[in-house]
Design a protein around this motif. Structure first.
Motif, PDB file in Angstrom:
ATOM      1  N   THR A 188     134.925  50.083 -95.712  1.00  0.00           N
ATOM      2  CA  THR A 188     135.641  49.024 -96.429  1.00  0.00           C
ATOM      3  C   THR A 188     135.049  47.647 -96.177  1.00  0.00           C
ATOM      4  O   THR A 188     135.228  46.746 -96.988  1.00  0.00           O
ATOM      5  CB  THR A 188     137.130  49.021 -96.053  1.00  0.00           C
ATOM      6  OG1 THR A 188     137.245  48.872 -94.639  1.00  0.00           O
ATOM      7  CG2 THR A 188     137.808  50.310 -96.491  1.00  0.00           C
ATOM      8  N   ASP A 189     134.326  47.489 -95.069  1.00  0.00           N
ATOM      9  CA  ASP A 189     133.717  46.192 -94.767  1.00  0.00           C
ATOM     10  C   ASP A 189     132.201  46.209 -94.998  1.00  0.00           C
ATOM     11  O   ASP A 189     131.469  45.405 -94.446  1.00  0.00           O
ATOM     12  CB  ASP A 189     134.046  45.742 -93.355  1.00  0.00           C
ATOM     13  CG  ASP A 189     133.587  46.728 -92.288  1.00  0.00           C
ATOM     14  OD1 ASP A 189     133.150  47.846 -92.639  1.00  0.00           O
ATOM     15  OD2 ASP A 189     133.670  46.385 -91.099  1.00  0.00           O
ATOM     16  N   TYR A 190     131.734  47.109 -95.862  1.00  0.00           N
ATOM     17  CA  TYR A 190     130.315  47.240 -96.158  1.00  0.00           C
ATOM     18  C   TYR A 190     129.762  45.937 -96.720  1.00  0.00           C
ATOM     19  O   TYR A 190     130.355  45.307 -97.598  1.00  0.00           O
ATOM     20  CB  TYR A 190     130.091  48.371 -97.165  1.00  0.00           C
ATOM     21  CG  TYR A 190     128.646  48.538 -97.563  1.00  0.00           C
ATOM     22  CD1 TYR A 190     127.749  49.180 -96.729  1.00  0.00           C
ATOM     23  CD2 TYR A 190     128.180  48.026 -98.765  1.00  0.00           C
ATOM     24  CE1 TYR A 190     126.411  49.321 -97.074  1.00  0.00           C
ATOM     25  CE2 TYR A 190     126.843  48.169 -99.126  1.00  0.00           C
ATOM     26  CZ  TYR A 190     125.970  48.817 -98.284  1.00  0.00           C
ATOM     27  OH  TYR A 190     124.655  48.951 -98.623  1.00  0.00           O
ATOM     28  N   VAL A 191     128.605  45.538 -96.210  1.00  0.00           N
ATOM     29  CA  VAL A 191     127.893  44.373 -96.717  1.00  0.00           C
ATOM     30  C   VAL A 191     126.533  44.855 -97.214  1.00  0.00           C
ATOM     31  O   VAL A 191     125.757  45.455 -96.465  1.00  0.00           O
ATOM     32  CB  VAL A 191     127.707  43.292 -95.617  1.00  0.00           C
ATOM     33  CG1 VAL A 191     126.875  42.132 -96.141  1.00  0.00           C
ATOM     34  CG2 VAL A 191     129.059  42.822 -95.104  1.00  0.00           C
ATOM     35  N   ARG A 192     126.268  44.588 -98.461  1.00  0.00           N
ATOM     36  CA  ARG A 192     125.017  45.020 -99.093  1.00  0.00           C
ATOM     37  C   ARG A 192     123.828  44.366 -98.381  1.00  0.00           C
ATOM     38  O   ARG A 192     123.799  43.157 -98.194  1.00  0.00           O
ATOM     39  CB  ARG A 192     125.052  44.600-100.555  1.00  0.00           C
ATOM     40  CG  ARG A 192     123.899  45.088-101.375  1.00  0.00           C
ATOM     41  CD  ARG A 192     124.073  44.587-102.826  1.00  0.00           C
ATOM     42  NE  ARG A 192     122.987  45.049-103.651  1.00  0.00           N
ATOM     43  CZ  ARG A 192     123.009  46.155-104.389  1.00  0.00           C
ATOM     44  NH1 ARG A 192     124.098  46.898-104.420  1.00  0.00           N
ATOM     45  NH2 ARG A 192     121.962  46.512-105.103  1.00  0.00           N
ATOM     46  N   PRO A 193     122.814  45.159 -97.968  1.00  0.00           N
ATOM     47  CA  PRO A 193     121.639  44.574 -97.316  1.00  0.00           C
ATOM     48  C   PRO A 193     120.765  43.814 -98.308  1.00  0.00           C
ATOM     49  O   PRO A 193     120.806  44.066 -99.510  1.00  0.00           O
ATOM     50  CB  PRO A 193     120.900  45.790 -96.756  1.00  0.00           C
ATOM     51  CG  PRO A 193     121.348  46.936 -97.578  1.00  0.00           C
ATOM     52  CD  PRO A 193     122.732  46.620 -98.057  1.00  0.00           C
ATOM     53  N   VAL A 194     119.980  42.913 -97.777  1.00  0.00           N
ATOM     54  CA  VAL A 194     119.045  42.135 -98.578  1.00  0.00           C
ATOM     55  C   VAL A 194     117.637  42.528 -98.145  1.00  0.00           C
ATOM     56  O   VAL A 194     117.345  42.618 -96.956  1.00  0.00           O
ATOM     57  CB  VAL A 194     119.265  40.613 -98.335  1.00  0.00           C
ATOM     58  CG1 VAL A 194     118.196  39.796 -99.026  1.00  0.00           C
ATOM     59  CG2 VAL A 194     120.649  40.207 -98.789  1.00  0.00           C
ATOM     60  N   TRP A 195     116.782  42.813 -99.133  1.00  0.00           N
ATOM     61  CA  TRP A 195     115.391  43.110 -98.833  1.00  0.00           C
ATOM     62  C   TRP A 195     114.515  42.436 -99.859  1.00  0.00           C
ATOM     63  O   TRP A 195     114.789  42.544-101.054  1.00  0.00           O
ATOM     64  CB  TRP A 195     115.121  44.613 -98.818  1.00  0.00           C
ATOM     65  CG  TRP A 195     113.742  44.874 -98.293  1.00  0.00           C
ATOM     66  CD1 TRP A 195     113.384  44.994 -96.984  1.00  0.00           C
ATOM     67  CD2 TRP A 195     112.538  44.972 -99.047  1.00  0.00           C
ATOM     68  NE1 TRP A 195     112.028  45.159 -96.891  1.00  0.00           N
ATOM     69  CE2 TRP A 195     111.483  45.145 -98.146  1.00  0.00           C
ATOM     70  CE3 TRP A 195     112.247  44.909-100.394  1.00  0.00           C
ATOM     71  CZ2 TRP A 195     110.167  45.279 -98.539  1.00  0.00           C
ATOM     72  CZ3 TRP A 195     110.930  45.038-100.803  1.00  0.00           C
ATOM     73  CH2 TRP A 195     109.903  45.220 -99.872  1.00  0.00           C
ATOM     74  N   PRO A 196     113.455  41.761 -99.426  1.00  0.00           N
ATOM     75  CA  PRO A 196     113.111  41.505 -98.032  1.00  0.00           C
ATOM     76  C   PRO A 196     114.208  40.683 -97.345  1.00  0.00           C
ATOM     77  O   PRO A 196     115.038  40.067 -98.007  1.00  0.00           O
ATOM     78  CB  PRO A 196     111.810  40.719 -98.092  1.00  0.00           C
ATOM     79  CG  PRO A 196     111.439  40.557 -99.525  1.00  0.00           C
ATOM     80  CD  PRO A 196     112.515  41.142-100.355  1.00  0.00           C
ATOM     81  N   SER A 197     114.169  40.675 -96.044  1.00  0.00           N
ATOM     82  CA  SER A 197     115.219  40.025 -95.276  1.00  0.00           C
ATOM     83  C   SER A 197     115.259  38.528 -95.553  1.00  0.00           C
ATOM     84  O   SER A 197     114.271  37.919 -95.937  1.00  0.00           O
ATOM     85  CB  SER A 197     115.014  40.276 -93.780  1.00  0.00           C
ATOM     86  OG  SER A 197     113.816  39.684 -93.355  1.00  0.00           O
ATOM     87  N   ALA A 198     116.432  37.971 -95.351  1.00  0.00           N
ATOM     88  CA  ALA A 198     116.645  36.533 -95.531  1.00  0.00           C
ATOM     89  C   ALA A 198     117.570  36.064 -94.417  1.00  0.00           C
ATOM     90  O   ALA A 198     118.540  36.757 -94.081  1.00  0.00           O
ATOM     91  CB  ALA A 198     117.261  36.248 -96.895  1.00  0.00           C
ATOM     92  N   ASP A 199     117.274  34.932 -93.850  1.00  0.00           N
ATOM     93  CA  ASP A 199     118.105  34.390 -92.776  1.00  0.00           C
ATOM     94  C   ASP A 199     119.556  34.305 -93.224  1.00  0.00           C
ATOM     95  O   ASP A 199     119.852  33.864 -94.342  1.00  0.00           O
ATOM     96  CB  ASP A 199     117.622  32.994 -92.362  1.00  0.00           C
ATOM     97  CG  ASP A 199     116.303  33.028 -91.614  1.00  0.00           C
ATOM     98  OD1 ASP A 199     115.935  34.118 -91.102  1.00  0.00           O
ATOM     99  OD2 ASP A 199     115.630  31.982 -91.545  1.00  0.00           O
ATOM    100  N   GLY A 200     120.443  34.751 -92.350  1.00  0.00           N
ATOM    101  CA  GLY A 200     121.870  34.673 -92.613  1.00  0.00           C
ATOM    102  C   GLY A 200     122.420  35.783 -93.497  1.00  0.00           C
ATOM    103  O   GLY A 200     123.604  35.810 -93.783  1.00  0.00           O
TER     104      GLY A 200
END
Length: 131
Positions: free
Chosen positions: A48-60
Motif C-alpha cells: 500500500t505504500d509502494y513508491v514507483r522507482p525512478v531510472w536512471p536514479s535521481a536525487d531524492g
C-alpha cells in the motif's frame, strides 16, 4: 524473487503474459507466476505504500532496488511484445544491444539477445559491459 507493486495481481498478469508463464498462486495481495516446469518463479505482493522507482536514479527519488535481465531470441520482436503487454521503453538506453524497459509498476528490466547482458545498471545510469 518478490516484487512489490501497488497491485500484485495486475503486475503478475503482466509478467505472466510477458514471459508466457502461468499464475500458480493467486491471492488478493500475493501472486506467483512460474514456467510450465515450475523450476523458478516470480512472486508479487501488494504494497500500500509502494513508491514507483525512478531510472536512471535521481536525487531524492526512489531508486530501483533490482532489475531483471531477460535473454530473448529476437530483440526487436521481444521489445514489441513487451510494449504490447504494457511495458514502456526507458528514455535512457545505455547500451546499443540491450533495451531497458519499465514494467507497469516502474521496475526496470532488460531485454538482451544472445550472451549480452544489461550488466550493472548503475545508480548514475551507466551500464557496465559484460566481460
Amino acid at each position: 524473487m518478490v516484487l512489490d507493486a501497488p497491485d500484485a495481481q495486475a503486475l503478475a498478469r503482466f509478467y505472466a503474459r510477458l514471459l508466457d508463464w502461468r499464475i500458480t498462486k493467486d491471492e488478493v495481495d500475493w501472486v506467483t507466476v512460474a514456467p510450465a516446469d515450475e523450476g523458478a518463479y516470480l512472486a508479487f505482493q501488494t504494497s500500500t505504500d509502494y513508491v514507483r522507482p525512478v531510472w536512471p536514479s535521481a536525487d531524492g527519488s526512489q531508486q530501483m532496488m533490482m532489475h531483471l535481465d531477460l535473454e530473448v531470441g529476437d530483440l526487436h520482436d521481444a521489445v514489441a511484445h513487451a510494449l504490447g503487454e504494457g511495458a514502456t521503453l526507458a528514455a535512457h538506453q545505455p547500451q546499443d544491444d540491450v533495451r531497458v524497459l519499465l514494467d507497469p509498476a516502474g521496475h526496470p528490466f532488460c531485454l538482451y539477445q544472445v550472451r549480452r547482458q544489461c550488466s550493472g545498471l548503475q545508480a548514475g545510469g551507466e551500464a557496465g559491459r559484460p566481460a
